[in-house]
Design a protein around this motif. Structure first.
Motif, mmCIF file in Angstrom:
data_model
loop_
_atom_site.group_PDB
_atom_site.id
_atom_site.type_symbol
_atom_site.label_atom_id
_atom_site.label_comp_id
_atom_site.label_asym_id
_atom_site.label_seq_id
_atom_site.Cartn_x
_atom_site.Cartn_y
_atom_site.Cartn_z
ATOM 1 N N ASP A 1 35.176 43.007 10.889
ATOM 2 C CA ASP A 1 36.162 42.248 10.062
ATOM 3 C C ASP A 1 37.484 42.810 10.849
ATOM 4 N N PHE A 2 37.708 43.935 10.888
ATOM 5 C CA PHE A 2 39.100 44.402 11.458
ATOM 6 C C PHE A 2 39.282 43.909 12.884
ATOM 7 N N LEU A 3 38.334 43.989 13.852
ATOM 8 C CA LEU A 3 38.390 43.389 15.175
ATOM 9 C C LEU A 3 38.547 41.781 15.175
ATOM 10 N N ILE A 4 37.800 41.421 13.927
ATOM 11 C CA ILE A 4 37.993 39.738 14.216
ATOM 12 C C ILE A 4 39.258 39.249 13.893
ATOM 13 N N GLU A 5 40.022 40.055 13.035
ATOM 14 C CA GLU A 5 41.325 39.759 12.693
ATOM 15 C C GLU A 5 42.305 40.192 13.898
ATOM 16 N N LYS A 6 42.027 41.351 14.578
ATOM 17 C CA LYS A 6 42.657 41.701 15.746
ATOM 18 C C LYS A 6 42.649 40.664 16.963
ATOM 19 N N GLU A 7 41.411 39.968 16.957
ATOM 20 C CA GLU A 7 41.175 39.055 17.925
ATOM 21 C C GLU A 7 42.179 37.628 17.450
ATOM 22 N N ARG A 8 42.063 37.619 16.338
ATOM 23 C CA ARG A 8 42.907 36.193 15.780
ATOM 24 C C ARG A 8 44.115 36.295 16.115
#
Length: 206
Positions: free
Chosen positions: A197-204
Motif C-alpha cells: 500500500d505504501f508503494l502504491i501511494e508512492k507510485e501515485r
C-alpha cells in the motif's frame, strides 16, 4: 498568526513525513535494478509470484484474498506462478490452464488446501487433470492445453519477468515492475501488504 499557520502546516505534514520514512529501499522492500514493463501503463500493477506447493504462499493466501477485496480502481492485481524447481512446473501449467479456462478463482483455494491440508500429491499432469474435472473441466481439454503453445509461451514470458525482477523465492509481491516485497523485506507476512500500500501511494505521487 504567521507562527500559528506554520505550526499548523508542520503538524499536517508530520504524518506524511512519518509514513514516507517508514519504509525505504532495503527496509520493507527492495528496488528492482531495471524496472520491468507492466501490462497496462495507465494502472499500478501489483503481481504476486507464488507456487501452489509453497507453504509460505499458502500461509499468505488469506491475506492476499483480504487485500484483493478492496483493490483500488487504479491498481491492476495479477498472479504469476514461479518455476524455481522441476517440481514447480506442473503447478505453473495448472495455473495457466485454469486461467485460460476461467476457473482459477474457483480452484485456487481448494488446490492450496488439497496440497497443504489434505496432503494430496497433485504434482503430475494426470493427477491435476483429475482434480480439474471436479470443477467442470473436460479432462481431454486439460491434456490438450498442458503442453500447448499458449501455456508454454506464457511460462516463458513469466520466467523472463521473474528473472528480471531478481526474485529468488516465493511468495513475493512486485509493485509496478519496480519494487519487490517479501516476508523477509517486510519483516513478516502480516506486513507485506502494508508495504505494498505504501508503494502504491508512492507510485501515485510519482
Amino acid at each position: 498568526m504567521k507562527k500559528l499557520f506554520t505550526a499548523l502546516i508542520f503538524s499536517l505534514l508530520m504524518p506524511l513525513t512519518a509514513i514516507a520514512a517508514e519504509y525505504s529501499d532495503g527496509n520493507g522492500y527492495t528496488t528492482i535494478k531495471t524496472p520491468v514493463r507492466t501490462s497496462d501503463p495507465s494502472k499500478i500493477e501489483v503481481t504476486e509470484i507464488f507456487w501452489y506447493g509453497c507453504p509460505h504462499c499458502y500461509a499468505l493466501e488469506p491475506l492476499v484474498q483480504a487485500w484483493k477485496k478492496d483493490v483500488p480502481a487504479d491498481v491492476d492485481f495479477k498472479y504469476q506462478p514461479a518455476v524455481f524447481g522441476r517440481g514447480w512446473l506442473a503447478h505453473a501449467k495448472a495455473f495457466y490452464i485454469a486461467d485460460i479456462l476461467g476457473v482459477e478463482d474457483k480452484i485456487r483455494g481448494d488446490l492450496f488446501n488439497a496440497i497443504h491440508v489434505e496432503h494430496r500429491r497433485l504434482n503430475s499432469e494426470d493427477a491435476l487433470a483429475e482434480f480439474f474435472v471436479n470443477y467442470g473441466v473436460n479432462e481431454d481439454d486439460f491434456h490438450k492445453l498442458y503442453d500447448s503453445f499458449s501455456v508454454n509461451s506464457r511460462l516463458s514470458q513469466a520466467d523472463a519477468k521473474i528473472r528480471a525482477y531478481g526474485a529468488r523465492g516465493v511468495p513475493g509481491v512486485i509493485v509496478n515492475g519496480k519494487y519487490l516485497v517479501s516476508a523477509q523485506t517486510a519483516n513478516g507476512n502480516e506486513n507485506i501488504f502494508k508495504v505494498v500500500d505504501f508503494l502504491i501511494e508512492k507510485e501515485r505521487q510519482n
